[in-house]
Design a protein around this motif. Structure first.
Motif, mmCIF file in Angstrom:
data_model
loop_
_atom_site.group_PDB
_atom_site.id
_atom_site.type_symbol
_atom_site.label_atom_id
_atom_site.label_comp_id
_atom_site.label_asym_id
_atom_site.label_seq_id
_atom_site.Cartn_x
_atom_site.Cartn_y
_atom_site.Cartn_z
ATOM 1 N N ASN A 1 0.857 -1.167 0.000
ATOM 2 C CA ASN A 1 0.000 0.000 0.000
ATOM 3 C C ASN A 1 0.898 1.223 0.000
ATOM 4 O O ASN A 1 1.701 1.392 0.894
ATOM 5 C CB ASN A 1 -0.912 -0.008 1.236
ATOM 6 C CG ASN A 1 -2.019 1.009 1.127
ATOM 7 O OD1 ASN A 1 -2.111 1.736 0.150
ATOM 8 N ND2 ASN A 1 -2.848 1.051 2.137
ATOM 9 N N PRO A 2 0.815 2.053 -1.027
ATOM 10 C CA PRO A 2 1.710 3.195 -1.079
ATOM 11 C C PRO A 2 1.504 4.088 0.142
ATOM 12 O O PRO A 2 0.384 4.444 0.484
ATOM 13 C CB PRO A 2 1.310 3.919 -2.365
ATOM 14 C CG PRO A 2 0.033 3.331 -2.808
ATOM 15 C CD PRO A 2 -0.137 2.022 -2.116
ATOM 16 N N SER A 3 2.599 4.399 0.812
ATOM 17 C CA SER A 3 2.477 5.216 2.011
ATOM 18 C C SER A 3 2.166 6.644 1.617
ATOM 19 O O SER A 3 2.715 7.180 0.668
ATOM 20 C CB SER A 3 3.768 5.156 2.823
ATOM 21 O OG SER A 3 4.831 5.686 2.063
ATOM 22 N N ARG A 4 1.271 7.226 2.371
ATOM 23 C CA ARG A 4 0.879 8.600 2.113
ATOM 24 C C ARG A 4 1.431 9.464 3.232
ATOM 25 O O ARG A 4 1.414 9.085 4.390
ATOM 26 C CB ARG A 4 -0.635 8.718 2.070
ATOM 27 C CG ARG A 4 -1.214 7.928 0.929
ATOM 28 C CD ARG A 4 -2.682 8.070 0.896
ATOM 29 N NE ARG A 4 -3.196 7.255 -0.193
ATOM 30 C CZ ARG A 4 -4.368 7.432 -0.717
ATOM 31 N NH1 ARG A 4 -5.164 8.351 -0.260
ATOM 32 N NH2 ARG A 4 -4.780 6.669 -1.700
ATOM 33 N N ILE A 5 1.900 10.614 2.872
ATOM 34 C CA ILE A 5 2.443 11.536 3.859
ATOM 35 C C ILE A 5 1.306 12.387 4.388
ATOM 36 O O ILE A 5 0.564 12.994 3.635
ATOM 37 C CB ILE A 5 3.538 12.413 3.224
ATOM 38 C CG1 ILE A 5 4.692 11.534 2.776
ATOM 39 C CG2 ILE A 5 3.995 13.475 4.196
ATOM 40 C CD1 ILE A 5 5.759 12.272 2.012
ATOM 41 N N ASN A 6 1.172 12.401 5.695
ATOM 42 C CA ASN A 6 0.143 13.190 6.346
ATOM 43 C C ASN A 6 0.787 14.485 6.823
ATOM 44 O O ASN A 6 1.369 14.555 7.899
ATOM 45 C CB ASN A 6 -0.447 12.385 7.516
ATOM 46 C CG ASN A 6 -1.679 13.025 8.088
ATOM 47 O OD1 ASN A 6 -1.878 14.229 7.977
ATOM 48 N ND2 ASN A 6 -2.506 12.225 8.732
ATOM 49 N N GLY A 7 0.699 15.514 6.001
ATOM 50 C CA GLY A 7 1.338 16.792 6.295
ATOM 51 C C GLY A 7 0.835 17.455 7.555
ATOM 52 O O GLY A 7 1.603 18.104 8.279
ATOM 53 N N PHE A 8 -0.465 17.309 7.841
ATOM 54 C CA PHE A 8 -1.017 17.913 9.046
ATOM 55 C C PHE A 8 -0.398 17.297 10.302
ATOM 56 O O PHE A 8 -0.071 18.009 11.250
ATOM 57 C CB PHE A 8 -2.543 17.749 9.099
ATOM 58 C CG PHE A 8 -3.277 18.657 8.157
ATOM 59 C CD1 PHE A 8 -3.181 20.027 8.265
ATOM 60 C CD2 PHE A 8 -4.074 18.134 7.164
ATOM 61 C CE1 PHE A 8 -3.861 20.871 7.400
ATOM 62 C CE2 PHE A 8 -4.756 18.955 6.294
ATOM 63 C CZ PHE A 8 -4.647 20.338 6.403
#
Length: 120
Positions: free
Chosen positions: A48-55
């Motif tokens: 699962n491509p990791s998503r960056i959570n900027g918040f």
């Protein structure tokens, strides 16, 4: 079958991904898939491509600065909500919420104590 956009496992008859809403195409190969064979069984593992959570990142970093702790708390809460929606890791958001809360409580205590000392 897996979504080519977000990697979510799909039903074989799905037309759209329930997680991201992407249209499912039968002839599209699976992204980031590795096939392993163990005798007669075939296993397909997807990443699962990791998503960056900027918040979450912003909230965690801002919580280290006492004058920005309230912004850190707000960003961490937004990051936590985003992590819930995207079904990603919530650890950094929780750490930002905890650290911001402790920092805010610390400075409230300091302000109250200094106000009490100036009255006496």
């Amino acid at each position: 079958m897996y979504c080519k956009n977000c990697g979510t496992r799909l039903d074989d008859d799905a037309k759209f991904c329930p997680n991201c809403g992407a249209k499912v195409s039968e002839d599209t190969p699976i992204n980031n898939a590795t096939t392993y064979s163990n005798n007669a069984a075939v296993y397909v593992y997807t990443q699962n491509p990791s998503r960056i959570n900027g918040f979450s990142i912003a909230g965690f970093v801002l919580s280290f600065f006492w004058f920005l702790a309230i912004l850190g708390l707000i960003f961490s809460i937004l990051g936590y909500r985003q992590a819930i929606r995207e079904n990603t890791s919530k650890g950094l958001a929780i750490a930002g919420i905890a650290l911001s809360s402790v920092c805010i409580a610390f400075w409230v205590i300091i302000i109250v104590m200094s106000a009490m000392m100036s009255v006496v």
